[in-house]
Enzyme design. Structure first.
Site, PDB file in Angstrom:
ATOM      1  N   LYS A  44      35.329 -76.709 151.301  1.00 29.88           N
ATOM      2  CA  LYS A  44      34.346 -75.854 150.626  1.00 29.88           C
ATOM      3  C   LYS A  44      33.183 -76.762 150.243  1.00 29.88           C
ATOM      4  O   LYS A  44      33.386 -77.907 149.804  1.00 29.88           O
ATOM      5  CB  LYS A  44      34.970 -75.245 149.359  1.00 29.88           C
ATOM      6  N   CYS A 129      22.807 -72.364 151.737  1.00 29.74           N
ATOM      7  CA  CYS A 129      23.520 -71.436 150.867  1.00 29.74           C
ATOM      8  C   CYS A 129      22.543 -70.358 150.387  1.00 29.74           C
ATOM      9  O   CYS A 129      21.528 -70.649 149.773  1.00 29.74           O
ATOM     10  CB  CYS A 129      24.119 -72.136 149.651  1.00 29.74           C
TER      11      CYS A 129
END
Ligand SMILES: C=Cc1c(C(=O)O)[nH]c(=O)[nH]c1=O
Length: 310
Positions: A44, A129
């Protein structure tokens, strides 16, 4: 028939990895991927300190994939750097360390820490992101990308990959490729989710996730044509020393075949891995092997990048 591939000097006996963000936030989840048929795993995306992420509901599965606005929940860089460093060398499987700072300074801070560490594997800098309120995706600001890379390569001597957002215009393909070709980048990973989509529930007449008024990144069937276009467009524009990881819309051996035809060296599976879990790596390996056998291909190099035009 071999599904082996490589990124720079890094060998993968199988080209299938998970996509950052999906079932890879804890060491238990990461170990499950390493113990599966996957050729390696990616963590992650890490921030300098642990983060709780956005309020729930922050992810919703639909008939065509999923929408998410997780908000970068993660255990912090030290946690993943420790895991990746412990795993290097054994398992014969690469652990890719993903980092996603909320600012250029945070990215530099984290990469300095990685450079100073004993981690010798691949680092993936996430420039895409879409789910931090008030923050745009760095990958859409080409001069900012150039600044980050110029600052990074002053001190970063380890192999670096970049996770890119999807681009939708030939000027954008040209623009990002012009920047990337100026730097010693090991690979690019295309694509991240298609940012700021909106899923509506007509029953409740409402959005389905809470953060950002329901806007979030799309994955799954929604994104495959865009993912293939980005892999193909960047393969045609980037210098051959830059490898490509294809991510987006993969849920079968056929989808992997298409990504490799477009030029992918490795592929990552996100949404479908989220649905199916680690058995997907065995299933897709079998499907791809069967497809290659039917077509008379022995290795991925036999067809990589050989997409025909008409
Ligand atoms: C790193 C944050 C990301 C997230 C997130 O944590 O919200 N979701 C994505 O679809 N892509 C990302 O890159």
């Amino acid at each position: 028939i071999s599904l082996a591939s490589h990124i720079g000097d890094y060998q993968f006996d199988n080209l299938l990895l998970n996509a950052a963000g999906v079932r890879c936030a804890s060491t238990e989840e990461l170990d499950k991927i390493l113990d599966s048929d996957a050729g390696g795993c990616v963590t992650k995306s890490a921030t300098p300190e642990p983060r709780k992420g956005n309020e729930s509901p922050r992810m919703k599965a639909t008939s065509m994939g999923c929408i998410n606005s997780m908000g970068l929940p993660n255990h912090g860089l030290d946690y993943y750097l420790k895991f990746a460093t412990e795993k290097q060398g054994n398992h014969g499987k690469q652990v890719i360390l993903s980092v996603a700072g909320l600012s250029i300074d945070q990215n530099i801070e984290m990469l300095k820490k990685v450079q100073a560490s004993s981690f010798s594997g691949l680092t993936e800098l996430n420039l895409s992101c879409p789910n931090i309120a008030g923050k745009s995706q760095l990958g859409y600001d080409f001069e900012a990308v150039r600044d980050v890379l110029a600052a990074t390569f002053k001190f970063f001597k380890k192999p670096l990959g970049l996770k890119l957002p999807p681009y939708f215009d030939f000027n954008q393909f040209d623009g990002i490729a012009d920047v990337l070709n100026d730097f010693p980048i090991t690979y690019i990973n295309s694509i991240n989710s298609i940012g700021n989509g909106l899923v509506v529930d007509p029953e409740t007449e409402s959005v389905v996730i809470k953060p950002k008024g329901g806007f979030g990144g799309l994955g799954g069937d929604y994104v495959k044509p865009t993912a293939l276009a980005n892999v193909r467009a960047l393969r045609l524009r980037l210098k051959p020393e830059i490898s490509i990881i294809g991510t987006g819309g993969i849920k079968s051996g056929k989808d992997v075949f298409e990504h490799v035809l477009c030029g992918a060296d490795l592929v990552q599976i996100g949404t479908a891995f989220g649905f199916d879990g680690t058995p997907i790596f065995e299933r897709i390996s079998k499907e791809l092997t069967e497809l290659m056998a039917q077509k008379g291909y022995q290795t991925l190099a036999d067809f990589r990048g050989k997409l025909k035009t008409i």
